[in-house]
Design an enzyme around this catalytic site. Structure first.
Site, PDB file in Angstrom:
ATOM      1  N   LYS A 191      13.799  67.574  -7.517  1.00 22.27           N
ATOM      2  CA  LYS A 191      14.768  66.624  -6.952  1.00 22.27           C
ATOM      3  C   LYS A 191      14.521  66.378  -5.469  1.00 22.27           C
ATOM      4  O   LYS A 191      14.897  65.333  -4.946  1.00 22.27           O
ATOM      5  CB  LYS A 191      16.197  67.111  -7.185  1.00 22.27           C
ATOM      6  CG  LYS A 191      16.554  67.091  -8.657  1.00 22.27           C
ATOM      7  CD  LYS A 191      18.032  67.103  -8.918  1.00 22.27           C
ATOM      8  CE  LYS A 191      18.265  66.859 -10.398  1.00 22.27           C
ATOM      9  NZ  LYS A 191      19.630  66.907 -10.816  1.00 22.27           N
TER      10      LYS A 191
ATOM     11  N   LYS B 116      12.098  64.780 -18.806  1.00 23.43           N
ATOM     12  CA  LYS B 116      13.333  64.878 -19.611  1.00 23.43           C
ATOM     13  C   LYS B 116      14.216  63.650 -19.395  1.00 23.43           C
ATOM     14  O   LYS B 116      14.188  63.026 -18.331  1.00 23.43           O
ATOM     15  CB  LYS B 116      14.089  66.155 -19.288  1.00 23.43           C
ATOM     16  CG  LYS B 116      14.780  66.180 -17.953  1.00 23.43           C
ATOM     17  CD  LYS B 116      15.819  67.293 -17.890  1.00 23.43           C
ATOM     18  CE  LYS B 116      16.622  67.124 -16.602  1.00 23.43           C
ATOM     19  NZ  LYS B 116      17.951  67.647 -16.638  1.00 23.43           N
TER      20      LYS B 116
ATOM     21  N   LYS C 127      20.222  61.448 -16.271  1.00 24.79           N
ATOM     22  CA  LYS C 127      21.211  60.449 -15.849  1.00 24.79           C
ATOM     23  C   LYS C 127      20.690  59.647 -14.679  1.00 24.79           C
ATOM     24  O   LYS C 127      20.959  58.470 -14.540  1.00 24.79           O
ATOM     25  CB  LYS C 127      22.486  61.159 -15.369  1.00 24.79           C
ATOM     26  CG  LYS C 127      23.315  61.743 -16.447  1.00 24.79           C
ATOM     27  CD  LYS C 127      24.593  62.304 -15.824  1.00 24.79           C
ATOM     28  CE  LYS C 127      24.841  63.721 -16.266  1.00 24.79           C
ATOM     29  NZ  LYS C 127      24.235  64.734 -15.409  1.00 24.79           N
TER      30      LYS C 127
HETATM   31  N1  AQP Z   1      17.143  65.727 -21.453  1.00 21.01           N
HETATM   32  C1  AQP Z   1      17.948  66.727 -21.763  1.00 21.01           C
HETATM   33  N2  AQP Z   1      17.823  67.352 -22.950  1.00 21.01           N
HETATM   34  C2  AQP Z   1      18.654  68.364 -23.299  1.00 21.01           C
HETATM   35  N3  AQP Z   1      19.639  68.812 -22.505  1.00 21.01           N
HETATM   36  C3  AQP Z   1      19.808  68.220 -21.305  1.00 21.01           C
HETATM   37  N4  AQP Z   1      20.682  68.409 -20.307  1.00 21.01           N
HETATM   38  C4  AQP Z   1      20.409  67.531 -19.319  1.00 21.01           C
HETATM   39  N5  AQP Z   1      19.364  66.759 -19.639  1.00 21.01           N
HETATM   40  C5  AQP Z   1      18.966  67.158 -20.875  1.00 21.01           C
HETATM   41  C6  AQP Z   1      21.755  69.389 -20.334  1.00 21.01           C
HETATM   42  O1  AQP Z   1      22.974  68.708 -20.077  1.00 21.01           O
HETATM   43  C7  AQP Z   1      23.865  69.604 -19.397  1.00 21.01           C
HETATM   44  C8  AQP Z   1      24.506  68.892 -18.252  1.00 21.01           C
HETATM   45  O2  AQP Z   1      23.504  68.546 -17.317  1.00 21.01           O
HETATM   46  P1  AQP Z   1      23.865  68.337 -15.798  1.00 21.01           P
HETATM   47  O3  AQP Z   1      24.591  67.091 -15.634  1.00 21.01           O
HETATM   48  O4  AQP Z   1      24.589  69.515 -15.288  1.00 21.01           O
HETATM   49  O5  AQP Z   1      22.511  68.338 -15.015  1.00 21.01           O
HETATM   50  P2  AQP Z   1      21.066  67.977 -15.375  1.00 21.01           P
HETATM   51  O6  AQP Z   1      20.487  69.029 -16.245  1.00 21.01           O
HETATM   52  O7  AQP Z   1      20.380  67.780 -14.076  1.00 21.01           O
HETATM   53  O8  AQP Z   1      21.219  66.628 -16.204  1.00 21.01           O
HETATM   54  P3  AQP Z   1      20.630  65.189 -15.947  1.00 21.01           P
HETATM   55  O9  AQP Z   1      21.151  64.322 -17.001  1.00 21.01           O
HETATM   56  O10 AQP Z   1      19.181  65.243 -15.743  1.00 21.01           O
HETATM   57  O11 AQP Z   1      21.345  64.752 -14.622  1.00 21.01           O
HETATM   58  P4  AQP Z   1      20.724  64.366 -13.239  1.00 21.01           P
HETATM   59  O12 AQP Z   1      19.893  63.149 -13.496  1.00 21.01           O
HETATM   60  O13 AQP Z   1      21.881  64.108 -12.353  1.00 21.01           O
HETATM   61  O14 AQP Z   1      19.911  65.537 -12.789  1.00 21.01           O
HETATM   62  C9  AQP Z   1      23.043  70.802 -18.961  1.00 21.01           C
HETATM   63  O15 AQP Z   1      23.371  71.910 -19.767  1.00 21.01           O
HETATM   64  C10 AQP Z   1      21.626  70.394 -19.208  1.00 21.01           C
HETATM   65  O16 AQP Z   1      20.843  71.489 -19.612  1.00 21.01           O
END
Ligand code: AQP
Length: 328
Positions: A111, A192, A195
């Protein structure tokens, strides 16, 4: 009853990866566990953000969790910044965590990449996450595979704290689902689904309409062969589609591969139809919740009060263990 805790950032619209990797497990855990779930808005300010959007996204994320099946009578749902122990405990844990271990966190590297300057908050994100978990005497943390490293750190911090100050914190276990643990970006299947992905074309948001879901799945990047086979290293795009189809139909992705021959069209159509059908009830429930904002506020207010009662007790133990003078 074992206690589970997990959180999600309101950094954008919740997607299929969040749901299949984490939230689905949260819903399943409500009955057999004492479950607490949190919209982690303090984590969402570790990167530049739009203040006007944050509150709206926080509320939307909470509504999506309710629409996904969290039931406030069976779990505690709240917003992280409504319970002050998260930040208070973070400071204490900052004095236990080391710079070296935080520097090894790959999410910080990913990030932080390409940013002109990086906030201390982004570097410290895993310690805030450890505080979230440890503030509730959590036994089990259902997360996607991408959070494995942060979970290990939370465990290490708890063990070190207990070693230094005596048995105070519960050491949590990660619970990572066997299927759907890492859903990949449809347009870039080696990254992956996220969001905050640069382009939305590879992401399926839970509120996307059937037409755009179908379009995105049909345009998913695959490879130049025609054989449908589950092989993440050699065929990441096809394997991702099989994982998604497997996760929404409850079937094994490797077995599913045998259903499709002669190119990828059949796999894409079946996946699109299954995802649209899978999301329809959730989308309908979301629309009902949208019509009742006061009801959602009441759920979050009660959730914060329940969460605070637990976290205050843990924080009192922590303060005592490290020798902070009680307030007269
Ligand atoms: N691609 C994914 N596949 C499976 N699990 C996922 N998680 C996130 N992306 C995937 C799981 O969703 C939960 C919540 O995630 P988060 O919002 O706390 O943070 P993150 O992992 O950083 O999710 P994002 O969607 O990628 O958000 P951004 O873009 O803001 O960083 C977690 O349990 C995560 O494992």
């Amino acid at each position: 009853m074992a206690r589970v805790f997990s959180g999600i950032q309101p950094t954008g619209d919740m997607h299929l990866g969040n749901y299949l990797g984490a939230v689905r497990q949260w819903v399943a855990d409500q009955d057999a566990h004492d479950a607490l779930y949190c919209v982690v808005d303090l984590h969402a300010i570790t990167l530049p953000h739009d203040p006007a959007e944050l509150a709206a996204r926080t509320r939307r994320t909470a509504m999506l969790l309710l629409a996904a099946g969290l039931d406030p009578h069976r779990c505690t749902l709240f917003v992280q910044s409504h319970v002050r122990v998260h930040t208070e405990l973070t400071w204490v844990l900052n004095c236990v965590a080391t710079m070296g271990e935080l520097r090894r966190m790959t999410q910080f590297k990913d990030k932080g990449q390409g940013q002109e300057s990086v906030s201390v908050g982004l570097f410290d994100y895993p310690v805030l996450m450890a505080a979230d978990i440890l503030a509730y005497d959590t036994d089990r943390v259902p997360v996607g595979d991408d959070q494995r490293q942060h979970l290990e750190l939370a465990r290490d911090i708890a063990l070190r704290f207990n070693h230094r100050f005596g048995e105070t914190l519960v050491v949590p276990e990660a619970a990572i689902p066997p299927v759907g643990a890492r859903i990949m970006d449809l347009a870039n299947p080696t990254a992956k689904m996220s969001k905050s992905a640069e382009s939305p074309t590879g992401t399926i948001a839970l509120l996307d309409d059937p037409k755009s879901i179908t379009k995105r799945i049909k345009s998913a990047v695959t490879d130049s062969e025609t054989e449908v086979r589950f092989d993440v290293a050699a065929k990441p795009g096809v394997s991702n589609l099989l994982s998604i189809l497997g996760a929404v139909t409850g079937r094994d992705p490797e077995t599913l591969a045998g259903d499709f021959t002669g190119g990828y069209g059949g796999l894409k159509t079946a996946t699109a139809e299954a995802v649209v059908e899978f999301l329809a009830p959730l989308q309908e429930r979301y629309r009902d919740l949208e019509a009742d904002p006061a009801g959602v506020d009441a759920v979050l207010g009660e959730g914060a009060a329940k969460a605070e009662a637990i976290a205050d007790g843990v924080m009192a133990r922590v303060r005592d263990a490290v020798g902070l003078l009680p307030r007269p």
